[in-house]
Design an enzyme around this catalytic site. Sequence first.
Site, PDB file in Angstrom:
ATOM      1  N   LYS A 194       1.024  -1.276  -0.097  1.00  0.00           N
ATOM      2  CA  LYS A 194      -0.096  -0.014  -0.017  1.00  0.00           C
ATOM      3  C   LYS A 194       0.791   1.252  -0.058  1.00  0.00           C
ATOM      4  O   LYS A 194       1.677   1.465   0.980  1.00  0.00           O
ATOM      5  CB  LYS A 194      -0.751  -0.216   1.396  1.00  0.00           C
ATOM      6  CG  LYS A 194      -1.495   1.532   1.682  1.00  0.00           C
ATOM      7  CD  LYS A 194      -2.432   1.329   2.656  1.00  0.00           C
ATOM      8  CE  LYS A 194      -2.943   2.759   3.134  1.00  0.00           C
ATOM      9  NZ  LYS A 194      -3.769   2.841   4.299  1.00  0.00           N
ATOM     10  N   ASP A 235      -2.427  10.467   3.322  1.00  0.00           N
ATOM     11  CA  ASP A 235      -3.817   9.929   3.485  1.00  0.00           C
ATOM     12  C   ASP A 235      -4.513  11.086   4.377  1.00  0.00           C
ATOM     13  O   ASP A 235      -4.631  10.953   5.440  1.00  0.00           O
ATOM     14  CB  ASP A 235      -4.049   8.443   4.229  1.00  0.00           C
ATOM     15  CG  ASP A 235      -5.300   8.150   4.524  1.00  0.00           C
ATOM     16  OD1 ASP A 235      -6.261   8.657   3.931  1.00  0.00           O
ATOM     17  OD2 ASP A 235      -5.579   7.228   5.280  1.00  0.00           O
ATOM     18  N   LYS A 281      -9.963  13.044   7.952  1.00  0.00           N
ATOM     19  CA  LYS A 281      -9.429  12.895   9.378  1.00  0.00           C
ATOM     20  C   LYS A 281      -9.032  14.061  10.233  1.00  0.00           C
ATOM     21  O   LYS A 281      -9.171  15.298   9.615  1.00  0.00           O
ATOM     22  CB  LYS A 281      -7.947  12.365   9.188  1.00  0.00           C
ATOM     23  CG  LYS A 281      -7.689  10.790   8.732  1.00  0.00           C
ATOM     24  CD  LYS A 281      -6.383  10.329   8.514  1.00  0.00           C
ATOM     25  CE  LYS A 281      -6.146   9.026   7.980  1.00  0.00           C
ATOM     26  NZ  LYS A 281      -6.950   8.116   8.822  1.00  0.00           N
ATOM     27  N   ASP A 326       2.005   6.596   5.337  1.00  0.00           N
ATOM     28  CA  ASP A 326       0.800   5.758   4.742  1.00  0.00           C
ATOM     29  C   ASP A 326       1.167   4.899   3.564  1.00  0.00           C
ATOM     30  O   ASP A 326       0.582   4.079   3.315  1.00  0.00           O
ATOM     31  CB  ASP A 326      -0.540   6.195   4.944  1.00  0.00           C
ATOM     32  CG  ASP A 326      -1.704   5.356   4.748  1.00  0.00           C
ATOM     33  OD1 ASP A 326      -1.483   4.603   5.778  1.00  0.00           O
ATOM     34  OD2 ASP A 326      -2.813   5.828   4.481  1.00  0.00           O
ATOM     35  N   ASP A 378     -12.015   7.088   3.825  1.00  0.00           N
ATOM     36  CA  ASP A 378     -10.734   6.918   4.772  1.00  0.00           C
ATOM     37  C   ASP A 378     -10.121   5.614   4.911  1.00  0.00           C
ATOM     38  O   ASP A 378      -9.060   5.338   5.206  1.00  0.00           O
ATOM     39  CB  ASP A 378     -10.922   7.621   6.016  1.00  0.00           C
ATOM     40  CG  ASP A 378      -9.716   7.771   6.716  1.00  0.00           C
ATOM     41  OD1 ASP A 378      -8.528   7.658   6.067  1.00  0.00           O
ATOM     42  OD2 ASP A 378      -9.601   7.860   7.776  1.00  0.00           O
ATOM     43  N   GLU A 393      -8.952   3.667   2.652  1.00  0.00           N
ATOM     44  CA  GLU A 393      -8.734   3.731   1.141  1.00  0.00           C
ATOM     45  C   GLU A 393      -7.747   2.749   0.746  1.00  0.00           C
ATOM     46  O   GLU A 393      -7.549   2.181  -0.194  1.00  0.00           O
ATOM     47  CB  GLU A 393      -8.073   4.982   0.649  1.00  0.00           C
ATOM     48  CG  GLU A 393      -6.701   5.324   1.218  1.00  0.00           C
ATOM     49  CD  GLU A 393      -6.628   5.354   2.769  1.00  0.00           C
ATOM     50  OE1 GLU A 393      -7.555   5.355   3.424  1.00  0.00           O
ATOM     51  OE2 GLU A 393      -5.173   5.291   2.850  1.00  0.00           O
ATOM     52  N   ARG A 415      -7.459  -0.410   1.369  1.00  0.00           N
ATOM     53  CA  ARG A 415      -8.051  -1.881   0.799  1.00  0.00           C
ATOM     54  C   ARG A 415      -8.363  -1.570  -0.702  1.00  0.00           C
ATOM     55  O   ARG A 415      -8.386  -2.386  -1.430  1.00  0.00           O
ATOM     56  CB  ARG A 415      -9.204  -2.273   1.745  1.00  0.00           C
ATOM     57  CG  ARG A 415     -10.239  -1.136   1.761  1.00  0.00           C
ATOM     58  CD  ARG A 415     -11.290  -1.373   3.194  1.00  0.00           C
ATOM     59  NE  ARG A 415     -10.611  -1.041   4.099  1.00  0.00           N
ATOM     60  CZ  ARG A 415     -11.029  -1.149   5.452  1.00  0.00           C
ATOM     61  NH1 ARG A 415     -12.415  -1.911   5.493  1.00  0.00           N
ATOM     62  NH2 ARG A 415     -10.665  -0.742   6.656  1.00  0.00           N
TER      63      ARG A 415
HETATM   64  N1  BES Z   1      -3.915   4.923   6.853  1.00  0.00           N
HETATM   65  C1  BES Z   1      -4.939   4.738   7.837  1.00  0.00           C
HETATM   66  C2  BES Z   1      -4.628   3.814   8.994  1.00  0.00           C
HETATM   67  C3  BES Z   1      -3.661   4.186  10.222  1.00  0.00           C
HETATM   68  C4  BES Z   1      -4.120   4.704  11.054  1.00  0.00           C
HETATM   69  C5  BES Z   1      -2.428   3.961   9.828  1.00  0.00           C
HETATM   70  C6  BES Z   1      -3.196   5.285  12.019  1.00  0.00           C
HETATM   71  C7  BES Z   1      -1.315   4.341  10.825  1.00  0.00           C
HETATM   72  C8  BES Z   1      -1.859   5.129  11.940  1.00  0.00           C
HETATM   73  C9  BES Z   1      -6.164   3.929   7.126  1.00  0.00           C
HETATM   74  O1  BES Z   1      -6.047   4.124   5.668  1.00  0.00           O
HETATM   75  C10 BES Z   1      -7.350   4.381   7.476  1.00  0.00           C
HETATM   76  O2  BES Z   1      -7.696   5.760   7.707  1.00  0.00           O
HETATM   77  N2  BES Z   1      -8.131   3.412   8.277  1.00  0.00           N
HETATM   78  C11 BES Z   1      -9.213   3.664   8.987  1.00  0.00           C
HETATM   79  C12 BES Z   1     -10.273   2.684   8.451  1.00  0.00           C
HETATM   80  C13 BES Z   1     -11.782   2.845   8.923  1.00  0.00           C
HETATM   81  C14 BES Z   1     -12.210   4.348   8.218  1.00  0.00           C
HETATM   82  C15 BES Z   1     -12.582   1.899   8.648  1.00  0.00           C
HETATM   83  C16 BES Z   1      -9.172   3.595  10.505  1.00  0.00           C
HETATM   84  O3  BES Z   1      -8.296   2.539  10.872  1.00  0.00           O
HETATM   85  O4  BES Z   1      -9.596   4.308  11.228  1.00  0.00           O
HETATM   86 ZN    ZN Z   2      -4.413   5.056   5.056  1.00  0.00          ZN
HETATM   87 MN    MN Z   3      -7.328   6.151   5.519  1.00  0.00          MN
END
Ligand code: BES
Ligand code: ZN
Ligand code: MN
Length: 500
Positions: free
Chosen positions: A265, A270, A277, A288, A347, A349, A351
């Site tokens: 990824k 992000d 966010k 990310d 967010d 994204e 996946r």
């Molecule tokens: N890049 C983030 C996950 C992340 C969070 C990585 C903190 C490193 C530190 C990912 O894209 C994301 O935003 N995931 C969301 C998913 C949710 C919207 C289902 C999350 O984990 O909150």
């Molecule tokens: Zn992300």
């Molecule tokens: Mn995200």
Amino acid sequence: MEIDIKGGAIPGRGAVAVAVCKGGKLSPAAIELDKTTEGAIKQVMRSTRFVGNKGQHTEILAPRGTRLDRILLLGLGDPAELKQTDLEILGGRTFNAWAKSGVKTGKIIIDAEDLAAGTKLTKGAIQAHIAVGARLASYRFDKYHTKLKEEDKPALESLVIGTRSAAAARDVFADLDKVAEGVFLTRDLVSEPPNILYPQTLADRCQELTRLGVKVEVLGEAQMKNLGMGSLLGVGQGSSRESRLVVMQWSGGRKNGQPVAFVGKGVTFDTGGISIKPAAGMEDMKWDMGGSASVIGTMAALAGRKAKVNAVGVVGLVENMPDGNAQRPGDVVTSMSGQTIEVLNTDAEGRLVLADALWYTQDRFKPQFMVNLATLTGAIIVALGSEHAGLFSNNDELSDRLLEAGKTVEEKLWRFPLHKNYDADLKSQIADMRNIGTGRGAGSITAAQFLQRYVNDVPWAHLDIAGVAWSQKGSPIAPKGGTGYGVRLLDELVRRNYES
Ligand code: BES
Ligand code: ZN
Ligand code: MN
């Protein structure tokens, strides 16, 4: 800094480190130094409660009877229990003790013959792991500092590991040092700020691997559109930076032999997109792209050490931004696999990027296995913190091999379940699936469950590295910042199981 492996003589100047085992048993070099210093070593051991336990260390400054600047006593504990990572930490600790002390030259004398009896490691491997530990600790990302004072820079210019079996150790170190170069590349990429590192410039960095004999292809948005990668492209749609997919191939194995595949990824920033966010901590989302950085570093390591394997690295590079053209919550996209996705949270994204990258990889390369790495979910940090990465897999053999490799290099993994019952959570009213669960917990598992729909039954493992790609506190072999997690793990996986 130069790191070299040479003979085991005690130097006349600079710094020297010698080993002491459990119970205060001095190594031959330590005994010799104790004599020349009229017992300074034993004296210091008495006055500092240093008994040679693993992880203990103590220093003697300006030792009497010598022209040395400092002597470092390194506790080894029980040599029979020493693992390669213990030796790496030893090398790293020594580097950290000396780097900014002012000494220019240092030597670690470890008497392989005495130790080897008690470890499962070969003579050469002992010094090589100490050396690579020092190398890993010496990493710095200071290219954007223009006002660093001399005293803030490491003064150590040369580190020598002393041994009677230098030749063997040098060969092992030369090989491990290539892996360290891969780790450094990963750390560099993860540390770069997001205005400098975006999909095209990250693709440019991949292109540099051609120097190592890696074949690199960069796909642009038009090509991805032709391939039907609507899932990946939707994520990058709100950014003025165009998305890229980079394919790297290292052919060190049998001609036409089935490759192993690594998929990453690479979200270069992000913001969350329209599902934006919160401001606090958003700067962390520059890393990310950590999964892609690990894949790129792994390819560099395999090519650098000329691994006898055919390996493919595929990274999906996008920037997740909210602009007038950005993907909306509620959009439906069609992935390369033909499956449609209702994007309920922009967010989630990672996946979406991986869905197309994974499908493309299995479709084009028919690999023996695919391992994908991704900073995929915050939930994995809640579950595991920063000690283990999450492992999700449809294949027990691949999982076991990953777990073993992880233990060996101490890039630890913890396996989570996949189960069809979680699929209910991904049901969409109007498309084949939604990109988030319904809020009933298990966020890291539903994400993995989503990815599994794009692997077409190829043996596959997903490593959720959100908690381990970046370190707030650093470790003996890595300063704060990008850890390079994944490179040594995947290198070890290949080394043990997939080289011809
Ligand atoms: N890049 C983030 C996950 C992340 C969070 C990585 C903190 C490193 C530190 C990912 O894209 C994301 O935003 N995931 C969301 C998913 C949710 C919207 C289902 C999350 O984990 O909150
Ligand atoms: Zn992300
Ligand atoms: Mn995200």
